[in-house]
Design an enzyme around this catalytic site. Structure first.
Site, PDB file in Angstrom:
ATOM      1  N   GLY A 260       1.006  -1.322   4.309  1.00  0.00           N
ATOM      2  CA  GLY A 260       1.492  -0.010   3.916  1.00  0.00           C
ATOM      3  C   GLY A 260       2.271   0.705   4.996  1.00  0.00           C
ATOM      4  O   GLY A 260       3.477   0.880   4.910  1.00  0.00           O
ATOM      5  N   HIS A 261       1.573   1.125   6.057  1.00  0.00           N
ATOM      6  CA  HIS A 261       2.187   1.995   7.061  1.00  0.00           C
ATOM      7  C   HIS A 261       3.452   1.382   7.659  1.00  0.00           C
ATOM      8  O   HIS A 261       4.518   2.014   7.673  1.00  0.00           O
ATOM      9  CB  HIS A 261       1.171   2.306   8.171  1.00  0.00           C
ATOM     10  CG  HIS A 261       1.703   3.234   9.216  1.00  0.00           C
ATOM     11  ND1 HIS A 261       1.772   4.599   9.028  1.00  0.00           N
ATOM     12  CD2 HIS A 261       2.204   2.991  10.456  1.00  0.00           C
ATOM     13  CE1 HIS A 261       2.284   5.159  10.109  1.00  0.00           C
ATOM     14  NE2 HIS A 261       2.553   4.202  10.991  1.00  0.00           N
TER      15      HIS A 261
ATOM     16  N   HIS B 295      -4.150  -4.552   7.806  1.00  0.00           N
ATOM     17  CA  HIS B 295      -4.244  -3.502   8.815  1.00  0.00           C
ATOM     18  C   HIS B 295      -3.339  -3.828   9.999  1.00  0.00           C
ATOM     19  O   HIS B 295      -3.563  -4.773  10.733  1.00  0.00           O
ATOM     20  CB  HIS B 295      -5.673  -3.258   9.306  1.00  0.00           C
ATOM     21  CG  HIS B 295      -5.865  -1.845   9.799  1.00  0.00           C
ATOM     22  ND1 HIS B 295      -6.266  -0.825   8.974  1.00  0.00           N
ATOM     23  CD2 HIS B 295      -5.653  -1.279  11.007  1.00  0.00           C
ATOM     24  CE1 HIS B 295      -6.340   0.312   9.657  1.00  0.00           C
ATOM     25  NE2 HIS B 295      -5.949   0.061  10.897  1.00  0.00           N
ATOM     26  N   ASP B 296      -2.297  -3.019  10.134  1.00  0.00           N
ATOM     27  CA  ASP B 296      -1.331  -3.109  11.235  1.00  0.00           C
ATOM     28  C   ASP B 296      -0.505  -4.388  11.227  1.00  0.00           C
ATOM     29  O   ASP B 296       0.093  -4.750  12.247  1.00  0.00           O
ATOM     30  CB  ASP B 296      -2.021  -2.934  12.589  1.00  0.00           C
ATOM     31  CG  ASP B 296      -2.440  -1.491  12.843  1.00  0.00           C
ATOM     32  OD1 ASP B 296      -2.086  -0.625  12.016  1.00  0.00           O
ATOM     33  OD2 ASP B 296      -3.126  -1.235  13.849  1.00  0.00           O
TER      34      ASP B 296
ATOM     35  N   ASN C 215       0.855  -1.179   0.000  1.00  0.00           N
ATOM     36  CA  ASN C 215       0.000   0.000   0.000  1.00  0.00           C
ATOM     37  C   ASN C 215       0.895   1.234   0.000  1.00  0.00           C
ATOM     38  O   ASN C 215       1.704   1.428   0.922  1.00  0.00           O
ATOM     39  CB  ASN C 215      -0.903  -0.023   1.234  1.00  0.00           C
ATOM     40  CG  ASN C 215      -1.929   1.095   1.238  1.00  0.00           C
ATOM     41  OD1 ASN C 215      -1.606   2.237   0.912  1.00  0.00           O
ATOM     42  ND2 ASN C 215      -3.148   0.787   1.622  1.00  0.00           N
TER      43      ASN C 215
ATOM     44  N   GLU D   8      -8.753   0.270  -2.986  1.00  0.00           N
ATOM     45  CA  GLU D   8      -9.642   0.223  -1.838  1.00  0.00           C
ATOM     46  C   GLU D   8     -10.486   1.490  -1.790  1.00  0.00           C
ATOM     47  O   GLU D   8     -10.075   2.536  -2.284  1.00  0.00           O
ATOM     48  CB  GLU D   8      -8.844   0.149  -0.529  1.00  0.00           C
ATOM     49  CG  GLU D   8      -7.969  -1.060  -0.358  1.00  0.00           C
ATOM     50  CD  GLU D   8      -7.225  -1.034   0.965  1.00  0.00           C
ATOM     51  OE1 GLU D   8      -7.209   0.038   1.624  1.00  0.00           O
ATOM     52  OE2 GLU D   8      -6.678  -2.068   1.344  1.00  0.00           O
TER      53      GLU D   8
ATOM     54  N   HIS E 238      -5.661   3.623  -1.695  1.00  0.00           N
ATOM     55  CA  HIS E 238      -6.968   3.913  -1.112  1.00  0.00           C
ATOM     56  C   HIS E 238      -7.225   5.408  -1.275  1.00  0.00           C
ATOM     57  O   HIS E 238      -6.934   6.203  -0.390  1.00  0.00           O
ATOM     58  CB  HIS E 238      -7.001   3.527   0.371  1.00  0.00           C
ATOM     59  CG  HIS E 238      -8.349   3.659   1.010  1.00  0.00           C
ATOM     60  ND1 HIS E 238      -8.749   2.857   2.054  1.00  0.00           N
ATOM     61  CD2 HIS E 238      -9.393   4.489   0.758  1.00  0.00           C
ATOM     62  CE1 HIS E 238      -9.978   3.196   2.428  1.00  0.00           C
ATOM     63  NE2 HIS E 238     -10.373   4.185   1.653  1.00  0.00           N
TER      64      HIS E 238
ATOM     65  N   HIS F   4      -3.935  11.802   0.635  1.00  0.00           N
ATOM     66  CA  HIS F   4      -2.737  11.038   0.281  1.00  0.00           C
ATOM     67  C   HIS F   4      -2.806  10.686  -1.202  1.00  0.00           C
ATOM     68  O   HIS F   4      -2.409  11.484  -2.041  1.00  0.00           O
ATOM     69  CB  HIS F   4      -2.525   9.822   1.186  1.00  0.00           C
ATOM     70  CG  HIS F   4      -3.764   9.134   1.655  1.00  0.00           C
ATOM     71  ND1 HIS F   4      -4.643   8.506   0.813  1.00  0.00           N
ATOM     72  CD2 HIS F   4      -4.276   8.966   2.915  1.00  0.00           C
ATOM     73  CE1 HIS F   4      -5.625   7.977   1.507  1.00  0.00           C
ATOM     74  NE2 HIS F   4      -5.447   8.243   2.791  1.00  0.00           N
TER      75      HIS F   4
ATOM     76  N   ARG G 229      -9.079   8.729  -1.041  1.00  0.00           N
ATOM     77  CA  ARG G 229     -10.192   9.257  -0.253  1.00  0.00           C
ATOM     78  C   ARG G 229     -10.696  10.554  -0.875  1.00  0.00           C
ATOM     79  O   ARG G 229      -9.971  11.216  -1.622  1.00  0.00           O
ATOM     80  CB  ARG G 229      -9.766   9.452   1.197  1.00  0.00           C
ATOM     81  CG  ARG G 229      -9.654   8.124   1.950  1.00  0.00           C
ATOM     82  CD  ARG G 229      -9.376   8.347   3.438  1.00  0.00           C
ATOM     83  NE  ARG G 229      -9.662   7.144   4.202  1.00  0.00           N
ATOM     84  CZ  ARG G 229      -8.814   6.143   4.395  1.00  0.00           C
ATOM     85  NH1 ARG G 229      -7.617   6.208   3.843  1.00  0.00           N
ATOM     86  NH2 ARG G 229      -9.143   5.091   5.114  1.00  0.00           N
TER      87      ARG G 229
END
Length: 240
Positions: free
Chosen positions: A213-214, A190-191, A7, A70, A43, A50, A45
């Site tokens: 991603g993060h 996620h995480d 991501n 996403e 993703h 971003h 938004r």
């Protein structure tokens, strides 16, 4: 083999902080693929804080692995996905002001709406995945929407991993088996990070894809992007 989709939202966040085009998200996506990523996730938004919608169009021209878009299926998202025709469209229930995805769909309440959306996206040739919490009650309703896959929301697993990893992963193992029995493909995200990823894969060896991603971008600050992607790939391959 479980595919690693990178991501690149956080790359766009860094770029947007200065208003120019450094780092260049298109070049980073191409480099990520060259370094071993088997997919690119974005993703976009509505506020474009971003990834911008133009980024999605630009990326669609160059991504050679699986492109995954996403988003909340509002009118603009649907139009974008139908125009780009990515390999996968992942539906998330985020309100426009959400900082990040923080829950999955209530596939019981929203089953009819999701069924219509899934059908519309599949007509465009996209594989569809629905972001979902690790609760058994949501899986059969998800299957009834016609979706190809579900994506497990793994923040609760990540949050409790260091406390009791067996307890943390237990509900995911349960629902993963349900998804398999229902004929649903299985993604996760996620995480997830270098610390908790291998154990999740060990417990659910038939995961189709993880989207990260993060944590991956943070790790790349220390290890470099190429090395980091290879480290994540090795975590997924350790128990293969």
């Amino acid at each position: 083999m479980t595919k690693l989709s990178v991501n690149i939202n956080k790359i766009a966040t860094l770029r947007n902080a200065r208003g120019a085009n450094n780092p260049n998200v298109v070049l980073v996506a191409q480099d990520a693929e060259r370094f071993g990523a088997e997919g690119i996730t974005v993703h976009p938004r509505p506020d474009e804080r971003h990834i911008r919608y133009q980024d999605v169009l630009d990326l669609a021209e160059v991504v050679t692995t699986e492109f995954n878009i996403e988003g909340y299926p509002d009118k603009r998202y649907m139009e974008l996905v139908k125009k780009v025709k990515p390999a996968q469209a992942t539906l998330v229930p985020d309100p426009p002001d959400a900082i990040t995805s923080n829950t999955g769909w209530d596939t019981i309440t929203h089953q009819s709406m999701l069924k219509d959306i899934v059908a519309e996206l599949k007509e465009s040739g996209c594989r569809v995945s629905i972001f979902i919490n690790p609760q058994a009650k949501y899986f059969e309703p998800a299957q009834l929407t016609g979706t190809d896959r579900v994506e497990l929301y793994t923040e609760p697993y990540a949050s409790h991993y260091l406390i009791d990893r067996e307890k943390a992963v237990a509900p995911y193992v349960e629902v993963a088996q349900i998804a398999k029995e229902l004929g649903l493909g299985l993604n996760a995200g996620h995480d997830l990070d270098l610390q908790n990823l291998a154990f999740l894969k060990h417990k659910i060896p038939f995961l189709d894809e993880v989207s990260i991603g993060h944590a991956l971008v943070c790790d790349a600050l220390y290890y470099g992007l190429e090395n980091t992607i290879q480290m994540y790939r090795r975590r997924l391959e350790e128990n293969s």
